[in-house]
Design a protein around this motif. Structure first.
Motif, PDB file in Angstrom:
ATOM      1  N   LEU A   1       0.843  -1.194   0.000  1.00  0.00           N
ATOM      2  CA  LEU A   1       0.000   0.000   0.000  1.00  0.00           C
ATOM      3  C   LEU A   1       0.882   1.250   0.000  1.00  0.00           C
ATOM      4  O   LEU A   1       1.796   1.383   0.814  1.00  0.00           O
ATOM      5  CB  LEU A   1      -0.870  -0.031   1.252  1.00  0.00           C
ATOM      6  N   ASN A   2       0.603   2.165  -0.921  1.00  0.00           N
ATOM      7  CA  ASN A   2       1.316   3.439  -1.004  1.00  0.00           C
ATOM      8  C   ASN A   2       0.629   4.441  -0.085  1.00  0.00           C
ATOM      9  O   ASN A   2      -0.257   5.193  -0.502  1.00  0.00           O
ATOM     10  CB  ASN A   2       1.315   3.929  -2.457  1.00  0.00           C
ATOM     11  N   LEU A   3       1.031   4.472   1.173  1.00  0.00           N
ATOM     12  CA  LEU A   3       0.397   5.364   2.149  1.00  0.00           C
ATOM     13  C   LEU A   3       0.582   6.843   1.817  1.00  0.00           C
ATOM     14  O   LEU A   3      -0.375   7.627   1.942  1.00  0.00           O
ATOM     15  CB  LEU A   3       0.931   5.064   3.549  1.00  0.00           C
ATOM     16  N   PRO A   4       1.780   7.288   1.384  1.00  0.00           N
ATOM     17  CA  PRO A   4       1.934   8.718   1.089  1.00  0.00           C
ATOM     18  C   PRO A   4       0.959   9.218   0.032  1.00  0.00           C
ATOM     19  O   PRO A   4       0.447  10.342   0.135  1.00  0.00           O
ATOM     20  CB  PRO A   4       3.390   8.818   0.610  1.00  0.00           C
ATOM     21  N   GLN A   5       0.681   8.403  -0.995  1.00  0.00           N
ATOM     22  CA  GLN A   5      -0.235   8.855  -2.036  1.00  0.00           C
ATOM     23  C   GLN A   5      -1.632   9.136  -1.477  1.00  0.00           C
ATOM     24  O   GLN A   5      -2.293  10.091  -1.885  1.00  0.00           O
ATOM     25  CB  GLN A   5      -0.331   7.824  -3.164  1.00  0.00           C
ATOM     26  N   ILE A   6      -2.067   8.325  -0.527  1.00  0.00           N
ATOM     27  CA  ILE A   6      -3.374   8.557   0.099  1.00  0.00           C
ATOM     28  C   ILE A   6      -3.361   9.885   0.845  1.00  0.00           C
ATOM     29  O   ILE A   6      -4.310  10.665   0.794  1.00  0.00           O
ATOM     30  CB  ILE A   6      -3.738   7.398   1.048  1.00  0.00           C
ATOM     31  N   GLY A   7      -2.234  10.156   1.522  1.00  0.00           N
ATOM     32  CA  GLY A   7      -2.106  11.423   2.233  1.00  0.00           C
ATOM     33  C   GLY A   7      -2.079  12.614   1.303  1.00  0.00           C
ATOM     34  O   GLY A   7      -2.649  13.680   1.604  1.00  0.00           O
ATOM     35  N   ILE A   8      -1.434  12.466   0.149  1.00  0.00           N
ATOM     36  CA  ILE A   8      -1.380  13.559  -0.831  1.00  0.00           C
ATOM     37  C   ILE A   8      -2.790  13.886  -1.327  1.00  0.00           C
ATOM     38  O   ILE A   8      -3.202  15.055  -1.374  1.00  0.00           O
ATOM     39  CB  ILE A   8      -0.467  13.182  -2.013  1.00  0.00           C
ATOM     40  N   VAL A   9      -3.543  12.866  -1.700  1.00  0.00           N
ATOM     41  CA  VAL A   9      -4.895  13.067  -2.243  1.00  0.00           C
ATOM     42  C   VAL A   9      -5.836  13.619  -1.170  1.00  0.00           C
ATOM     43  O   VAL A   9      -6.677  14.489  -1.441  1.00  0.00           O
ATOM     44  CB  VAL A   9      -5.447  11.751  -2.818  1.00  0.00           C
ATOM     45  N   ALA A  10      -5.672  13.153   0.076  1.00  0.00           N
ATOM     46  CA  ALA A  10      -6.548  13.613   1.164  1.00  0.00           C
ATOM     47  C   ALA A  10      -6.302  15.073   1.515  1.00  0.00           C
ATOM     48  O   ALA A  10      -7.212  15.760   2.006  1.00  0.00           O
ATOM     49  CB  ALA A  10      -6.353  12.742   2.395  1.00  0.00           C
ATOM     50  N   ALA A  11      -5.064  15.552   1.305  1.00  0.00           N
ATOM     51  CA  ALA A  11      -4.730  16.974   1.507  1.00  0.00           C
ATOM     52  C   ALA A  11      -5.122  17.488   2.890  1.00  0.00           C
ATOM     53  O   ALA A  11      -5.679  18.577   3.029  1.00  0.00           O
ATOM     54  CB  ALA A  11      -5.388  17.821   0.417  1.00  0.00           C
ATOM     55  N   GLY A  12      -4.861  16.686   3.904  1.00  0.00           N
ATOM     56  CA  GLY A  12      -5.101  17.113   5.275  1.00  0.00           C
ATOM     57  C   GLY A  12      -6.509  16.873   5.793  1.00  0.00           C
ATOM     58  O   GLY A  12      -6.780  17.112   6.972  1.00  0.00           O
TER      59      GLY A  12
ATOM     60  N   ILE B   1       6.417   7.827  -9.158  1.00  0.00           N
ATOM     61  CA  ILE B   1       5.053   7.940  -9.681  1.00  0.00           C
ATOM     62  C   ILE B   1       4.360   9.175  -9.108  1.00  0.00           C
ATOM     63  O   ILE B   1       3.729   9.961  -9.835  1.00  0.00           O
ATOM     64  CB  ILE B   1       4.239   6.674  -9.337  1.00  0.00           C
ATOM     65  N   ASP B   2       4.492   9.365  -7.791  1.00  0.00           N
ATOM     66  CA  ASP B   2       3.798  10.488  -7.146  1.00  0.00           C
ATOM     67  C   ASP B   2       4.429  11.831  -7.499  1.00  0.00           C
ATOM     68  O   ASP B   2       3.730  12.853  -7.579  1.00  0.00           O
ATOM     69  CB  ASP B   2       3.772  10.285  -5.630  1.00  0.00           C
ATOM     70  N   LEU B   3       5.736  11.853  -7.718  1.00  0.00           N
ATOM     71  CA  LEU B   3       6.396  13.093  -8.144  1.00  0.00           C
ATOM     72  C   LEU B   3       5.876  13.516  -9.512  1.00  0.00           C
ATOM     73  O   LEU B   3       5.582  14.700  -9.742  1.00  0.00           O
ATOM     74  CB  LEU B   3       7.906  12.890  -8.199  1.00  0.00           C
ATOM     75  N   GLN B   4       5.749  12.560 -10.422  1.00  0.00           N
ATOM     76  CA  GLN B   4       5.253  12.863 -11.762  1.00  0.00           C
ATOM     77  C   GLN B   4       3.799  13.321 -11.740  1.00  0.00           C
ATOM     78  O   GLN B   4       3.403  14.193 -12.499  1.00  0.00           O
ATOM     79  CB  GLN B   4       5.409  11.635 -12.661  1.00  0.00           C
ATOM     80  N   LYS B   5       3.026  12.745 -10.826  1.00  0.00           N
ATOM     81  CA  LYS B   5       1.587  13.032 -10.790  1.00  0.00           C
ATOM     82  C   LYS B   5       1.249  14.276  -9.986  1.00  0.00           C
ATOM     83  O   LYS B   5       0.355  15.055 -10.369  1.00  0.00           O
ATOM     84  CB  LYS B   5       0.846  11.827 -10.220  1.00  0.00           C
ATOM     85  N   PHE B   6       1.959  14.487  -8.875  1.00  0.00           N
ATOM     86  CA  PHE B   6       1.580  15.576  -7.960  1.00  0.00           C
ATOM     87  C   PHE B   6       2.641  16.670  -7.838  1.00  0.00           C
ATOM     88  O   PHE B   6       2.396  17.681  -7.177  1.00  0.00           O
ATOM     89  CB  PHE B   6       1.296  15.001  -6.575  1.00  0.00           C
TER      90      PHE B   6
ATOM     91  N   GLU C   1       6.564  18.292  -6.820  1.00  0.00           N
ATOM     92  CA  GLU C   1       7.424  18.257  -5.632  1.00  0.00           C
ATOM     93  C   GLU C   1       6.646  18.686  -4.392  1.00  0.00           C
ATOM     94  O   GLU C   1       6.016  19.738  -4.379  1.00  0.00           O
ATOM     95  CB  GLU C   1       8.640  19.159  -5.811  1.00  0.00           C
ATOM     96  N   ILE C   2       6.700  17.856  -3.372  1.00  0.00           N
ATOM     97  CA  ILE C   2       6.109  18.159  -2.074  1.00  0.00           C
ATOM     98  C   ILE C   2       7.218  18.007  -1.047  1.00  0.00           C
ATOM     99  O   ILE C   2       7.855  16.952  -0.970  1.00  0.00           O
ATOM    100  CB  ILE C   2       4.936  17.211  -1.747  1.00  0.00           C
ATOM    101  N   LYS C   3       7.459  19.037  -0.266  1.00  0.00           N
ATOM    102  CA  LYS C   3       8.578  19.049   0.676  1.00  0.00           C
ATOM    103  C   LYS C   3       8.516  17.875   1.640  1.00  0.00           C
ATOM    104  O   LYS C   3       7.461  17.588   2.226  1.00  0.00           O
ATOM    105  CB  LYS C   3       8.597  20.371   1.459  1.00  0.00           C
ATOM    106  N   ASP C   4       9.633  17.209   1.806  1.00  0.00           N
ATOM    107  CA  ASP C   4       9.805  16.082   2.712  1.00  0.00           C
ATOM    108  C   ASP C   4       8.978  14.853   2.310  1.00  0.00           C
ATOM    109  O   ASP C   4       8.859  13.899   3.074  1.00  0.00           O
ATOM    110  CB  ASP C   4       9.465  16.447   4.164  1.00  0.00           C
ATOM    111  N   VAL C   5       8.409  14.899   1.114  1.00  0.00           N
ATOM    112  CA  VAL C   5       7.608  13.757   0.644  1.00  0.00           C
ATOM    113  C   VAL C   5       8.140  13.303  -0.714  1.00  0.00           C
ATOM    114  O   VAL C   5       8.925  12.366  -0.799  1.00  0.00           O
ATOM    115  CB  VAL C   5       6.108  14.100   0.579  1.00  0.00           C
ATOM    116  N   THR C   6       7.732  13.996  -1.793  1.00  0.00           N
ATOM    117  CA  THR C   6       8.162  13.570  -3.130  1.00  0.00           C
ATOM    118  C   THR C   6       9.488  14.194  -3.564  1.00  0.00           C
ATOM    119  O   THR C   6      10.062  13.786  -4.571  1.00  0.00           O
ATOM    120  CB  THR C   6       7.097  13.917  -4.182  1.00  0.00           C
TER     121      THR C   6
END
Length: 319
Positions: A29-40, A171-176, A178-183
């Motif tokens: 499971l890609n947990l960070p991607q779920i967090g990116i989409v949820a946006a807090g 994958i997440d860098l290409q889709k979303f 650069e996110i600091k401390d994540v992608t």
């Protein structure tokens, strides 16, 4: 699979059985991607997580169903001659897939990143820690429910993520973007581990990560990064003693590299171009050096993809 744990299982005589058991596979499971989409948004996060868990269950059942009906003749050394079982010719392996005899694993990666995305802090911070534990317990609940519903040995597995850490992050860098401390790092953090850049001492790291291991019963490992300890074996003994009394499974990472050009022995560095380089003669030819690092829970002589190389470069010493 590396560091995959098998749940306890007893035979018809009530005796625990260890030999001959196996894992049917893992879906991570890609947990960070779920967090990116949820946006807090926590409500959105938990709904997304449940949706992804449903997809993981379907994928795991595809693996399980693909194994059903396999004849022992497909691999006699495994199924007939004792590597796993001693079934007769023409027998199906189906009974070995059920009742927890073998396991099948839900993996996960990036607990640090998803916590950072949803709480704004690392899971080492008390606020982040509470969220991270809640996520882990939700994953554990899912595997327990699936096991209860199907009779299949589902377990929660801390994915080694030696190549997946780069693939998911890419994958997440290409889709979303650069996110600091994540992608922006080029990699995601292994399972529940503390961020490799976190300045934390060995004892605190082991103590912190020890709380996640009893939840990740399908497989886990923790590590600490150490310098050359050959002249301080007493400190090494203290660490071993601490591990024995405080955590289920842990290891030391150290460096033991060699340059075949100048015969330097020590640590081959990773330069700013993510290229391995001898600090003595600046040799960059990988065919003329040996580099030992931990991947997949083992110390090995290898070279790695861009993301894993970046992760190795970012590791800080814990002692």
């Amino acid at each position: 699979m590396c560091r995959s744990f098998l749940s306890p299982w007893k035979d018809e005589n009530g005796e625990y059985k260890f030999e001959g058991r196996f894992n049917q596979g893992v879906v991570s499971l890609n947990l960070p991607q779920i967090g990116i989409v949820a946006a807090g948004d926590e409500d959105k996060f938990w709904n997304l997580l449940d949706n992804r868990l449903d997809l993981c269950y379907e994928a795991l059942m595809c693996r399980h169903n693909a194994l059903k009906g396999t004849l022992s003749d497909e691999s006699p050394i495994h199924w007939q001659y004792g590597a796993i079982a001693r079934l007769p010719q023409g027998a199906v392996i189906d009974p070995l897939l059920m009742d927890g005899y073998s396991t099948i694993s839900l993996g996960y990666i990036g607990l640090y990143e998803v916590t950072k995305l949803m709480t704004g802090v690392s899971h080492v911070h008390p606020d982040g820690e509470a969220f991270a534990l809640k996520v882990m317990k939700r994953l554990e609940e899912a595997t327990k429910l699936w096991k209860q519903q199907t009779g299949i040995g589902f377990g929660l597995y801390g994915s080694p993520a030696e190549s997946l850490c780069y693939r998911f992050a890419k994958i997440d860098l290409q889709k979303f973007g650069e996110i600091k401390d994540v992608t922006d790092k080029g990699y995601y953090t292994n399972s529940y581990h503390v961020d490799v850049r976190e300045e934390i001492d060995a004892f605190s790291k082991l103590q912190f990560e020890s709380q996640f291991q009893p939840i990740s019963t399908g497989g886990c490992i923790s590590y600490i990064e150490i310098p050359n300890m050959s002249h301080n074996l007493e400190a090494l003994k203290q660490l071993v003693n601490y591990i024995y009394h405080n955590i289920q499974y842990a290891e030391f990472n150290t460096k033991s590299d060699c340059c075949h050009v100048c015969h330097f022995e020590g640590e081959i560095i990773i330069n700013d171009d993510l290229t391995w380089e001898c600090p003595n003669c600046h040799n960059k030819d990988q065919a003329k050096m040996n580099v030992i690092r931990r991947t997949c829970g083992y110390l090995g002589d290898n070279f790695w993809n861009k993301g894993k190389t970046a992760e190795i470069k970012s590791r800080v010493l814990h002692l």
